[in-house]
Design a protein around this motif. Structure first.
Motif, PDB file in Angstrom:
ATOM      1  N   MET A  54      39.330   8.615  26.826  1.00  0.00           N
ATOM      2  CA  MET A  54      38.026   9.242  26.994  1.00  0.00           C
ATOM      3  C   MET A  54      37.228   8.512  28.069  1.00  0.00           C
ATOM      4  O   MET A  54      37.131   7.289  28.057  1.00  0.00           O
ATOM      5  CB  MET A  54      37.242   9.218  25.685  1.00  0.00           C
ATOM      6  CG  MET A  54      37.991   9.809  24.517  1.00  0.00           C
ATOM      7  SD  MET A  54      38.474  11.520  24.810  1.00  0.00           S
ATOM      8  CE  MET A  54      39.853  11.652  23.695  1.00  0.00           C
ATOM      9  N   LYS A  55      36.661   9.256  28.979  1.00  0.00           N
ATOM     10  CA  LYS A  55      35.763   8.712  29.985  1.00  0.00           C
ATOM     11  C   LYS A  55      34.364   9.266  29.708  1.00  0.00           C
ATOM     12  O   LYS A  55      34.051  10.392  30.051  1.00  0.00           O
ATOM     13  CB  LYS A  55      36.215   9.108  31.391  1.00  0.00           C
ATOM     14  CG  LYS A  55      37.596   8.618  31.771  1.00  0.00           C
ATOM     15  CD  LYS A  55      37.597   7.124  32.056  1.00  0.00           C
ATOM     16  CE  LYS A  55      38.936   6.695  32.625  1.00  0.00           C
ATOM     17  NZ  LYS A  55      38.968   5.257  32.964  1.00  0.00           N
ATOM     18  N   GLY A  56      33.537   8.472  29.052  1.00  0.00           N
ATOM     19  CA  GLY A  56      32.230   8.952  28.646  1.00  0.00           C
ATOM     20  C   GLY A  56      32.256   9.395  27.203  1.00  0.00           C
ATOM     21  O   GLY A  56      33.093   8.958  26.404  1.00  0.00           O
ATOM     22  N   ALA A  57      31.347  10.286  26.842  1.00  0.00           N
ATOM     23  CA  ALA A  57      31.233  10.746  25.459  1.00  0.00           C
ATOM     24  C   ALA A  57      32.503  11.457  25.018  1.00  0.00           C
ATOM     25  O   ALA A  57      33.189  12.108  25.812  1.00  0.00           O
ATOM     26  CB  ALA A  57      30.036  11.674  25.309  1.00  0.00           C
ATOM     27  N   ALA A  58      32.825  11.322  23.741  1.00  0.00           N
ATOM     28  CA  ALA A  58      34.013  11.970  23.185  1.00  0.00           C
ATOM     29  C   ALA A  58      33.891  13.488  23.299  1.00  0.00           C
ATOM     30  O   ALA A  58      32.787  14.042  23.220  1.00  0.00           O
ATOM     31  CB  ALA A  58      34.194  11.563  21.728  1.00  0.00           C
ATOM     32  N   PRO A  59      35.018  14.190  23.484  1.00  0.00           N
ATOM     33  CA  PRO A  59      34.965  15.653  23.582  1.00  0.00           C
ATOM     34  C   PRO A  59      34.615  16.292  22.248  1.00  0.00           C
ATOM     35  O   PRO A  59      34.753  15.680  21.187  1.00  0.00           O
ATOM     36  CB  PRO A  59      36.393  16.015  24.002  1.00  0.00           C
ATOM     37  CG  PRO A  59      37.233  14.909  23.456  1.00  0.00           C
ATOM     38  CD  PRO A  59      36.392  13.673  23.576  1.00  0.00           C
ATOM     39  N   HIS A  60      34.159  17.524  22.327  1.00  0.00           N
ATOM     40  CA  HIS A  60      33.890  18.310  21.131  1.00  0.00           C
ATOM     41  C   HIS A  60      35.189  19.030  20.765  1.00  0.00           C
ATOM     42  O   HIS A  60      35.652  19.906  21.502  1.00  0.00           O
ATOM     43  CB  HIS A  60      32.769  19.316  21.391  1.00  0.00           C
ATOM     44  CG  HIS A  60      31.526  18.683  21.946  1.00  0.00           C
ATOM     45  ND1 HIS A  60      30.650  17.963  21.180  1.00  0.00           N
ATOM     46  CD2 HIS A  60      31.033  18.666  23.209  1.00  0.00           C
ATOM     47  CE1 HIS A  60      29.658  17.528  21.926  1.00  0.00           C
ATOM     48  NE2 HIS A  60      29.864  17.939  23.170  1.00  0.00           N
ATOM     49  N   LEU A  61      35.782  18.667  19.645  1.00  0.00           N
ATOM     50  CA  LEU A  61      37.080  19.191  19.247  1.00  0.00           C
ATOM     51  C   LEU A  61      36.939  20.068  18.010  1.00  0.00           C
ATOM     52  O   LEU A  61      36.345  19.642  17.012  1.00  0.00           O
ATOM     53  CB  LEU A  61      38.046  18.039  18.949  1.00  0.00           C
ATOM     54  CG  LEU A  61      38.354  17.089  20.120  1.00  0.00           C
ATOM     55  CD1 LEU A  61      39.176  15.902  19.649  1.00  0.00           C
ATOM     56  CD2 LEU A  61      39.077  17.833  21.237  1.00  0.00           C
ATOM     57  N   TYR A  62      37.485  21.275  18.087  1.00  0.00           N
ATOM     58  CA  TYR A  62      37.422  22.218  16.972  1.00  0.00           C
ATOM     59  C   TYR A  62      38.812  22.804  16.734  1.00  0.00           C
ATOM     60  O   TYR A  62      39.586  23.001  17.666  1.00  0.00           O
ATOM     61  CB  TYR A  62      36.444  23.353  17.279  1.00  0.00           C
ATOM     62  CG  TYR A  62      35.048  22.891  17.637  1.00  0.00           C
ATOM     63  CD1 TYR A  62      34.109  22.609  16.651  1.00  0.00           C
ATOM     64  CD2 TYR A  62      34.682  22.732  18.961  1.00  0.00           C
ATOM     65  CE1 TYR A  62      32.830  22.181  16.978  1.00  0.00           C
ATOM     66  CE2 TYR A  62      33.414  22.303  19.300  1.00  0.00           C
ATOM     67  CZ  TYR A  62      32.491  22.033  18.310  1.00  0.00           C
ATOM     68  OH  TYR A  62      31.230  21.603  18.649  1.00  0.00           O
ATOM     69  N   GLY A  63      39.113  23.106  15.485  1.00  0.00           N
ATOM     70  CA  GLY A  63      40.387  23.737  15.169  1.00  0.00           C
ATOM     71  C   GLY A  63      41.542  22.769  15.304  1.00  0.00           C
ATOM     72  O   GLY A  63      41.398  21.556  15.145  1.00  0.00           O
ATOM     73  N   ASN A  64      42.716  23.316  15.623  1.00  0.00           N
ATOM     74  CA  ASN A  64      43.944  22.518  15.724  1.00  0.00           C
ATOM     75  C   ASN A  64      44.268  22.259  17.186  1.00  0.00           C
ATOM     76  O   ASN A  64      44.085  23.119  18.040  1.00  0.00           O
ATOM     77  CB  ASN A  64      45.101  23.248  15.047  1.00  0.00           C
ATOM     78  CG  ASN A  64      44.873  23.399  13.567  1.00  0.00           C
ATOM     79  OD1 ASN A  64      44.142  24.294  13.143  1.00  0.00           O
ATOM     80  ND2 ASN A  64      45.480  22.553  12.771  1.00  0.00           N
ATOM     81  N   TYR A  65      44.794  21.055  17.462  1.00  0.00           N
ATOM     82  CA  TYR A  65      45.055  20.684  18.845  1.00  0.00           C
ATOM     83  C   TYR A  65      46.082  19.557  18.896  1.00  0.00           C
ATOM     84  O   TYR A  65      46.251  18.784  17.953  1.00  0.00           O
ATOM     85  CB  TYR A  65      43.766  20.224  19.537  1.00  0.00           C
ATOM     86  CG  TYR A  65      42.987  19.197  18.744  1.00  0.00           C
ATOM     87  CD1 TYR A  65      43.291  17.840  18.819  1.00  0.00           C
ATOM     88  CD2 TYR A  65      41.964  19.598  17.890  1.00  0.00           C
ATOM     89  CE1 TYR A  65      42.590  16.907  18.062  1.00  0.00           C
ATOM     90  CE2 TYR A  65      41.257  18.678  17.133  1.00  0.00           C
ATOM     91  CZ  TYR A  65      41.573  17.331  17.232  1.00  0.00           C
ATOM     92  OH  TYR A  65      40.884  16.416  16.472  1.00  0.00           O
ATOM     93  N   TYR A  66      46.774  19.502  20.026  1.00  0.00           N
ATOM     94  CA  TYR A  66      47.610  18.352  20.360  1.00  0.00           C
ATOM     95  C   TYR A  66      47.295  17.990  21.800  1.00  0.00           C
ATOM     96  O   TYR A  66      47.366  18.840  22.696  1.00  0.00           O
ATOM     97  CB  TYR A  66      49.100  18.650  20.222  1.00  0.00           C
ATOM     98  CG  TYR A  66      49.943  17.460  20.632  1.00  0.00           C
ATOM     99  CD1 TYR A  66      50.279  16.478  19.712  1.00  0.00           C
ATOM    100  CD2 TYR A  66      50.356  17.297  21.966  1.00  0.00           C
ATOM    101  CE1 TYR A  66      51.017  15.361  20.093  1.00  0.00           C
ATOM    102  CE2 TYR A  66      51.089  16.198  22.353  1.00  0.00           C
ATOM    103  CZ  TYR A  66      51.419  15.225  21.414  1.00  0.00           C
ATOM    104  OH  TYR A  66      52.131  14.116  21.800  1.00  0.00           O
TER     105      TYR A  66
END
Length: 237
Positions: A54-66
């Motif tokens: 991560m470069k900066g603030a963490a991403p907004h993650l929703y649902g399922n992901y890889y």
């Protein structure tokens, strides 16, 4: 043949999932398979894995992901699963990745660009402020800044395309563009729903295209510039 999968994509063996294309014959089937594939591999097993830096603030993650190793995600990125993102991908600030998307290794997504239900082969790059919807990008394809792959017809009818005199129903209301290996779309191009562009073709900036564009072409519009004298005006603050 220009209707076949191999006409557009000759690097299927570099896709993250071996044998993924074995049961497919045309580009139109890629998007439908991506939806079912992500459901089976990420949703039903309830996968939520993020190996990115991560470069900066963490991403907004929703649902399922890889999200694979070596990937770099900058601030204000939103990822809405199911989404697969491979290794060594770069996702710039403000980008949005929407459901049904597969991004292969060594791709990049530019500042404030949006990727929706699309499949990107390895090395494909999307520059800033672009929209890639319901589309397939071949190996090392390039999408310039401000490009729009329009993905729904005005009358909301099913997308279709005529290739070699044959009209092909693409089987869905939502279909953007098929972009072959190493093809480039210059800044501010617009593709109409269902457009198919062969490999190694360059679409020059600010061009609108539709239908079938063969491989190894340069597409540009002739234009006449008009230049007249202008008065000197100091604009108001």
């Amino acid at each position: 043949m220009s209707t076949s999968l191999s006409y557009y994509f000759s690097h299927q063996n570099t896709f993250p999932f071996p044998g993924w294309f074995d049961d497919l014959s045309t580009p139109a089937g890629i998007l439908e398979k991506a939806t079912s594939f992500l459901q089976e591999t990420l949703v039903k097993p309830d996968v939520k894995e993020n190996h990115a830096t991560m470069k900066g603030a963490a991403p907004h993650l929703y649902g399922n992901y890889y999200i694979g190793e070596g990937t770099v995600i900058y601030n204000d990125v939103t990822i809405i699963g199911p989404v697969y993102i491979g290794k060594h991908v770069e996702i710039m600030p403000g980008a949005v990745i929407r459901p049904g998307t597969i991004i292969s290794d060594k791709c990049s997504v530019g500042h404030s660009s949006e990727i929706k239900h699309s499949v990107l082969f390895g090395g494909a790059k999307v520059a800033s402020l672009a929209f890639v919807g319901d589309s397939v990008l071949g190996k090392s394809a390039r999408i310039g800044s401000g490009v729009i792959t329009a993905n729904r017809k005005f009358d909301q009818s099913r997308a279709a395309i005529k290739i070699d005199g044959e009209k092909i129903d693409l089987g869905t209301d939502f279909f953007g563009c098929v972009i072959g290996d190493y093809t480039r779309l210059g800044a501010n191009c617009v593709t109409q729903p269902g457009t198919h562009i062969g490999p190694h073709t360059w679409i020059f900036p600010m061009i609108g295209v539709r239908g079938f564009i063969p491989r190894e072409k340069r597409v540009f519009a002739e234009q006449k510039l008009v230049m007249t004298d202008n008065e000197i005006v100091e604009l108001k603050p």
